[in-house]
Design a protein around this motif. Sequence first.
Motif, PDB file in Angstrom:
ATOM      1  N   ASP A  80       0.852  -1.192   0.000  1.00 53.62           N
ATOM      2  CA  ASP A  80       0.000   0.000   0.000  1.00 53.62           C
ATOM      3  C   ASP A  80       0.887   1.241   0.000  1.00 53.62           C
ATOM      4  O   ASP A  80       1.409   1.642   1.039  1.00 53.62           O
ATOM      5  N   VAL A  81       1.068   1.839  -1.172  1.00 56.45           N
ATOM      6  CA  VAL A  81       1.946   3.005  -1.311  1.00 56.45           C
ATOM      7  C   VAL A  81       1.087   4.254  -1.483  1.00 56.45           C
ATOM      8  O   VAL A  81       0.386   4.407  -2.488  1.00 56.45           O
ATOM      9  N   ASN A  82       1.144   5.140  -0.515  1.00 56.97           N
ATOM     10  CA  ASN A  82       0.400   6.397  -0.588  1.00 56.97           C
ATOM     11  C   ASN A  82       0.951   7.232  -1.741  1.00 56.97           C
ATOM     12  O   ASN A  82       2.135   7.554  -1.768  1.00 56.97           O
ATOM     13  N   PRO A  83       0.122   7.588  -2.739  1.00 59.23           N
ATOM     14  CA  PRO A  83       0.630   8.304  -3.916  1.00 59.23           C
ATOM     15  C   PRO A  83       1.189   9.684  -3.585  1.00 59.23           C
ATOM     16  O   PRO A  83       2.163  10.124  -4.207  1.00 59.23           O
ATOM     17  N   THR A  84       0.602  10.379  -2.614  1.00 65.53           N
ATOM     18  CA  THR A  84       1.141  11.684  -2.214  1.00 65.53           C
ATOM     19  C   THR A  84       2.529  11.521  -1.606  1.00 65.53           C
ATOM     20  O   THR A  84       3.457  12.283  -1.912  1.00 65.53           O
ATOM     21  N   TRP A  85       2.663  10.533  -0.734  1.00 70.31           N
ATOM     22  CA  TRP A  85       3.968  10.239  -0.139  1.00 70.31           C
ATOM     23  C   TRP A  85       4.992   9.882  -1.214  1.00 70.31           C
ATOM     24  O   TRP A  85       6.119  10.389  -1.193  1.00 70.31           O
ATOM     25  N   TYR A  86       4.600   9.050  -2.152  1.00 70.46           N
ATOM     26  CA  TYR A  86       5.521   8.599  -3.196  1.00 70.46           C
ATOM     27  C   TYR A  86       6.102   9.780  -3.971  1.00 70.46           C
ATOM     28  O   TYR A  86       7.290   9.793  -4.303  1.00 70.46           O
ATOM     29  N   MET A  87       5.279  10.800  -4.217  1.00 69.81           N
ATOM     30  CA  MET A  87       5.731  11.965  -4.989  1.00 69.81           C
ATOM     31  C   MET A  87       6.556  12.943  -4.161  1.00 69.81           C
ATOM     32  O   MET A  87       7.275  13.775  -4.707  1.00 69.81           O
ATOM     33  N   HIS A  88       6.469  12.844  -2.841  1.00 67.79           N
ATOM     34  CA  HIS A  88       7.148  13.805  -1.969  1.00 67.79           C
ATOM     35  C   HIS A  88       8.261  13.142  -1.156  1.00 67.79           C
ATOM     36  O   HIS A  88       8.433  13.439   0.022  1.00 67.79           O
ATOM     37  N   GLY A  89       9.005  12.281  -1.823  1.00 69.90           N
ATOM     38  CA  GLY A  89      10.163  11.658  -1.192  1.00 69.90           C
ATOM     39  C   GLY A  89      10.004  10.193  -0.888  1.00 69.90           C
ATOM     40  O   GLY A  89      10.979   9.511  -0.556  1.00 69.90           O
TER      41      GLY A  89
END
Length: 242
Positions: A80-89
């Motif tokens: 489960d990869v949070n897309p916002t997190w993925y884009m911000h580091g």
Amino acid sequence: MRTFIIGDIHGGLKALLQVLNQLEITEKDTLIFMGDYVDGWSESAQVIDFLINFSEKINCIFIKGNHDVWCENWLKDQSDVNPTWYMHGGKETIDSYEGFTVDEKNEHLTFFENMKMYHLDAENRLFLHAGFTSMHGVERETYPHKFCTDRTLWEMALAMDHKIEKSSVSYPKRLQHYSEIYIGHTPTTNYGEITPMNAINIWNVDTGAAFKGKITAMNIDTKAYFQSDALPELYPNEKGRN
């Protein structure tokens, strides 16, 4: 015995080591880390590994930041990869865990789970990653996630009229509860400053390490501060969160 606070690290292990070497820490000292250990530069997992080992020798208090919440959630369920997190580091953090075993990741998860949302010391000094919204103080905060996401506390202090007396009914009640408040989360570089900033009784020690700034440590008694090189100089082939 000295107490230092250390601002946002964002995967910059090289910069963290530079700062710690300047402090000449002894076993009598205390270090309070203000959160956001991960997300940005390429050594997030390595930062966590280092801090786990470092805290076995030195008295450390670890505050949890918003990026740490994201990483903790991923370590619990890596599908489960949070897309916002993925884009911000988050991508860089996930990459940094390549080669880590399941047991090592679980050890890191436990480290995140044991972090404090805030710390209040014997001299009524408050330490937290971002801020709080309750006029009654942190113990009566309705939305605990604000401890690692709020920016209104800092914005209020920056905009406040310094002529308002503390005894005035117009003086913000949030600022009356604590002798001093220490935060990270909002880079001082947003305001054109590369060093810690002070507004009313709040000190902000996030000096933009996630972007083009530095990691900062500050002695909370003397207010002397120590800084790394700018992170892009230490990781010249990376973008960080720029």
